[in-house]
Design a protein around this motif. Structure first.
Motif, PDB file in Angstrom:
ATOM      1  N   GLY A 197      -6.860  -2.004 -20.503  1.00 49.69           N
ATOM      2  CA  GLY A 197      -7.081  -3.012 -19.377  1.00 49.69           C
ATOM      3  C   GLY A 197      -6.942  -3.713 -18.685  1.00 49.69           C
ATOM      4  O   GLY A 197      -6.526  -3.982 -17.492  1.00 49.69           O
ATOM      5  N   TYR A 198      -6.861  -5.138 -19.220  1.00 45.46           N
ATOM      6  CA  TYR A 198      -6.597  -5.816 -18.434  1.00 45.46           C
ATOM      7  C   TYR A 198      -5.089  -6.040 -18.038  1.00 45.46           C
ATOM      8  O   TYR A 198      -4.275  -6.329 -16.856  1.00 45.46           O
ATOM      9  CB  TYR A 198      -6.273  -7.170 -20.098  1.00 45.46           C
ATOM     10  N   PHE A 199      -4.326  -5.701 -18.141  1.00 43.28           N
ATOM     11  CA  PHE A 199      -2.764  -5.593 -18.024  1.00 43.28           C
ATOM     12  C   PHE A 199      -1.901  -4.531 -16.963  1.00 43.28           C
ATOM     13  O   PHE A 199      -2.756  -3.558 -16.962  1.00 43.28           O
ATOM     14  CB  PHE A 199      -1.567  -4.971 -19.360  1.00 43.28           C
ATOM     15  N   GLN A 285       6.862  -6.239 -11.964  1.00 43.46           N
ATOM     16  CA  GLN A 285       7.298  -7.375 -11.870  1.00 43.46           C
ATOM     17  C   GLN A 285       6.094  -8.639 -10.497  1.00 43.46           C
ATOM     18  O   GLN A 285       6.495  -9.105 -10.655  1.00 43.46           O
ATOM     19  CB  GLN A 285       8.107  -6.877 -10.977  1.00 43.46           C
ATOM     20  N   GLU A 286       5.280  -7.716  -9.829  1.00 40.57           N
ATOM     21  CA  GLU A 286       4.311  -8.364  -9.119  1.00 40.57           C
ATOM     22  C   GLU A 286       3.760  -9.600  -9.828  1.00 40.57           C
ATOM     23  O   GLU A 286       3.575 -10.382  -9.873  1.00 40.57           O
ATOM     24  CB  GLU A 286       3.834  -7.877  -8.360  1.00 40.57           C
ATOM     25  N   THR A 287       3.002  -8.869 -11.049  1.00 39.91           N
ATOM     26  CA  THR A 287       2.503 -10.432 -11.946  1.00 39.91           C
ATOM     27  C   THR A 287       3.441 -11.687 -12.858  1.00 39.91           C
ATOM     28  O   THR A 287       3.019 -12.917 -13.180  1.00 39.91           O
ATOM     29  CB  THR A 287       1.881  -9.819 -13.219  1.00 39.91           C
ATOM     30  N   TYR A 321      21.660 -15.685 -10.025  1.00 37.28           N
ATOM     31  CA  TYR A 321      20.537 -14.827 -10.187  1.00 37.28           C
ATOM     32  C   TYR A 321      20.303 -13.837  -8.880  1.00 37.28           C
ATOM     33  O   TYR A 321      19.728 -14.847  -7.612  1.00 37.28           O
ATOM     34  CB  TYR A 321      19.608 -16.362 -10.585  1.00 37.28           C
ATOM     35  N   THR A 322      19.602 -12.931  -9.238  1.00 37.07           N
ATOM     36  CA  THR A 322      19.005 -12.441  -7.614  1.00 37.07           C
ATOM     37  C   THR A 322      17.481 -12.371  -8.323  1.00 37.07           C
ATOM     38  O   THR A 322      16.796 -12.845  -9.457  1.00 37.07           O
ATOM     39  CB  THR A 322      18.976 -10.530  -8.505  1.00 37.07           C
ATOM     40  N   GLU A 323      16.883 -11.895  -7.355  1.00 39.42           N
ATOM     41  CA  GLU A 323      15.150 -12.028  -7.560  1.00 39.42           C
ATOM     42  C   GLU A 323      14.502 -12.038  -8.351  1.00 39.42           C
ATOM     43  O   GLU A 323      13.691 -12.536  -9.225  1.00 39.42           O
ATOM     44  CB  GLU A 323      14.093 -11.941  -5.879  1.00 39.42           C
ATOM     45  N   GLU A 324      14.748 -10.791  -9.044  1.00 41.35           N
ATOM     46  CA  GLU A 324      13.644 -10.291 -10.004  1.00 41.35           C
ATOM     47  C   GLU A 324      15.228 -10.942 -11.331  1.00 41.35           C
ATOM     48  O   GLU A 324      13.997 -11.157 -12.102  1.00 41.35           O
ATOM     49  CB  GLU A 324      14.828  -8.381 -10.182  1.00 41.35           C
ATOM     50  N   GLY A 325      16.765 -11.123 -11.300  1.00 37.29           N
ATOM     51  CA  GLY A 325      16.538 -11.340 -12.855  1.00 37.29           C
ATOM     52  C   GLY A 325      16.359 -12.528 -12.744  1.00 37.29           C
ATOM     53  O   GLY A 325      16.732 -12.921 -14.028  1.00 37.29           O
ATOM     54  N   TYR A 326      16.066 -13.527 -12.051  1.00 40.08           N
ATOM     55  CA  TYR A 326      15.566 -14.831 -12.358  1.00 40.08           C
ATOM     56  C   TYR A 326      14.309 -14.919 -12.684  1.00 40.08           C
ATOM     57  O   TYR A 326      13.948 -15.724 -13.107  1.00 40.08           O
ATOM     58  CB  TYR A 326      15.337 -15.840 -10.586  1.00 40.08           C
ATOM     59  N   ILE A 327      13.682 -13.584 -12.649  1.00 38.52           N
ATOM     60  CA  ILE A 327      11.816 -13.527 -12.539  1.00 38.52           C
ATOM     61  C   ILE A 327      12.094 -13.117 -14.211  1.00 38.52           C
ATOM     62  O   ILE A 327      11.719 -13.902 -14.734  1.00 38.52           O
ATOM     63  CB  ILE A 327      10.954 -13.194 -11.220  1.00 38.52           C
ATOM     64  N   ASP A 328      12.837 -12.437 -13.996  1.00 42.01           N
ATOM     65  CA  ASP A 328      12.440 -11.850 -15.283  1.00 42.01           C
ATOM     66  C   ASP A 328      13.612 -12.604 -16.321  1.00 42.01           C
ATOM     67  O   ASP A 328      12.986 -13.232 -17.891  1.00 42.01           O
ATOM     68  CB  ASP A 328      13.407 -10.464 -15.602  1.00 42.01           C
ATOM     69  N   PHE A 329      13.838 -13.662 -16.368  1.00 44.33           N
ATOM     70  CA  PHE A 329      15.227 -14.651 -17.161  1.00 44.33           C
ATOM     71  C   PHE A 329      14.169 -15.705 -17.205  1.00 44.33           C
ATOM     72  O   PHE A 329      14.044 -16.435 -18.307  1.00 44.33           O
ATOM     73  CB  PHE A 329      15.871 -15.105 -16.371  1.00 44.33           C
TER      74      PHE A 329
END
Length: 499
Positions: A197-199, A285-287, A321-329
């Motif tokens: 439930g936390y995730f 992705q938001e977290t 870097y795309t925004e999503e790619g940067y965050i994931d990396f």
């Protein structure tokens, strides 16, 4: 896989089984001989043993048979089983047969004060138990753990985080999402709804994700509540993992009720960091974005390490870097750099296929140069000197592959030009184009009428094309296999543009 919990014979038969399962039309005796370099008598013995053990493992619902017409060995099933199911269960069968994991499991479930007492309980000779324990001792060394028969300590002592990692990787590598009996533990220890439930992705967790959560929770509760072994985390370590705690939600109330506030905070912090490093895709992705932003806005040294490394990778490989790619990396690199800074244990022995992308890329000179550049960048980082020499090879491999993946995540997808010419049925040419666009991203396909500039020409007639241009001869429009071959041809060209 170095730490497979199998004896040599079991491991070889397991490899034989995998080869046969993965072969589309089966493998002949001579093909198996060539692949594994056995003598004929050894291979015959292994195949005969494997045939019996496959039936035993799957209650005679799965068989290893030799095709009477082709002579090839194939796996035959009475029910529809996935390849993953077949491999995981035969793997479990051979692990239990070898005895090494059996000893570890009993050692963790029970407490013995002598090897003789353990041997008596397991109906084994002392020499057999000692032999298996010697293997386990060697496996524990990288994790900083030791086996103890002291009545005042737990069976495994030493580096607490290392012991928990060893326990997790051992149980996961053996059972994965297959069933593991919970007779020795309270039923509440197996209920993971609270930690789920936390995730963010609780409603869509797969069996393997949920199984990993169960093992993490079980090991934590066993080490803390039964054996009174608590993690020792420095203030700096606590600061480095603080931003992975993104919610005020209660987590493992059993621990909170029984531990001091200080001990609970350490267990909670480690748990929320470790689950992100051990289980894929728990967060939205938001977290992930919030976690990354919190670190970037902090004054933590580990955040500076991560930002600097990503900037140097970007400059060296000229990527955007795309925004999503940067965050994931950033997210995955951060987890790994924290691990290197504070834990730094070589877990590469638990990767079944080794730490390599060689099986999925054409490993040519350009790839060799990419990894050389990655290695040079890593060696220039401040944290490089902190990687323990004993764990250097495995940790470096994981870090190099993480960076390689980050480069790929940020790499712009290539495109290909296709020329379609169909003389026998004019409208079918447009039909072929629609099928291609239905399958592939429209941004990656460019149709052209000029055969001389196309990467691929699809035609029902001979065409004069450039030597580097692929030509797919499509003359059986009513044959489904022909359409499949066309897609395979496009896939191969895309594969080359990607890697």
């Amino acid at each position: 896989m170095r730490n497979s919990f199998m004896g040599k014979k079991e491991r070889m038969k397991f490899e034989l089984f995998k080869s046969i399962v993965f072969s589309k039309n089966g493998l002949s005796f001579s093909e198996l001989l060539q692949k594994y370099d056995f003598t004929k008598s050894t291979l015959s013995r292994y195949i005969n043993d494997l045939a019996k053990e496959v039936e035993e493992s799957f209650d005679e619902k799965v068989h290893l048979v030799q095709n009477s017409q082709t002579g090839t060995y194939q796996i035959q099933t009475a029910e529809s089983y996935s390849v993953g199911y077949l491999i995981d269960y035969i793997h479990l069968f051979y692990v239990e047969k070898s005895g090494i994991f059996f000893i570890l499991d009993r050692l963790l479930r029970n407490h013995y004060t002598t090897i003789e007492a353990m041997a008596l309980d397991l109906h084994m000779s002392s020499s057999s138990v000692y032999k298996q324990l010697r293997v386990l001792k060697e496996m524990l060394v990288p994790f900083g753990g030791k086996i103890s028969f002291d009545q005042h300590s737990s069976p495994l002592i030493g580096n607490e985080i290392g012991i928990r990692l060893f326990s997790f990787y051992s149980y996961w590598s053996v059972f994965k999402s297959t069933e593991y009996g919970n007779n020795n533990y309270p039923e509440s220890w197996w209920e993971v709804e609270e930690i789920e439930g936390y995730f963010d992705h609780t409603t869509s967790l797969s069996e393997s994700q949920r199984a990993k959560l169960r093992f993490i929770q079980l090991i934590t509760l066993k080490r803390v509540l039964w054996q009174k072994n608590y993690v020792e985390i420095s203030e700096e370590f606590m600061s480095d993992i603080a931003y992975f705690d993104t919610k005020d939600a209660e987590l493992l109330p059993l621990l909170k009720q029984r531990l001091t506030n200080e001990l609970y905070k350490k267990e909670r912090a480690l748990l929320l960091y470790a689950t992100r490093g051990l289980i894929y895709n728990l967060d939205s992705q938001e977290t992930k974005k919030k976690i990354v932003q919190d670190y970037q806005q902090s004054s933590l040294e580990i955040a500076a390490y991560t930002t600097r490394l990503m900037a140097e990778v970007q400059q060296e490989f000229d990527i955007e870097y795309t925004e999503e790619g940067y965050i994931d990396f950033y997210f995955y690199l951060l987890i790994l750099l924290i691990y290197i800074k504070h834990i730094n244990i070589d877990i590469s022995g638990y990767y079944k296929n080794g730490l390599s992308f060689h099986s999925m890329i054409d490993y040519d000179e350009s790839n060799v140069e990419v990894f050389r550049k990655i290695t040079r960048i890593i060696e220039q980082q401040v944290f490089y000197s902190k990687i323990n020499k004993k764990s250097l090879k495995g940790v470096m491999s994981i870090l190099s592959l993480t960076i390689y993946s980050g480069i790929y995540l940020s790499k712009k997808a290539g495109s290909m030009s296709i020329c379609v010419i169909f003389n026998n049925n004019l409208i079918l040419a447009d039909g072929i184009k629609k099928v291609i666009l239905d399958v592939y991203n429209k941004d990656r396909i460019k149709f052209t009428n000029d055969v001389l500039i196309a990467d691929l020409v699809i035609s029902d007639s001979y065409e004069a094309v450039n030597p580097q241009t692929e030509h797919f001869y499509f003359d059986e429009q009513l044959n489904p296999k022909q359409w499949g071959k066309m897609i395979d041809t496009i896939n191969k060209i895309f594969y080359k543009t990607i890697f």
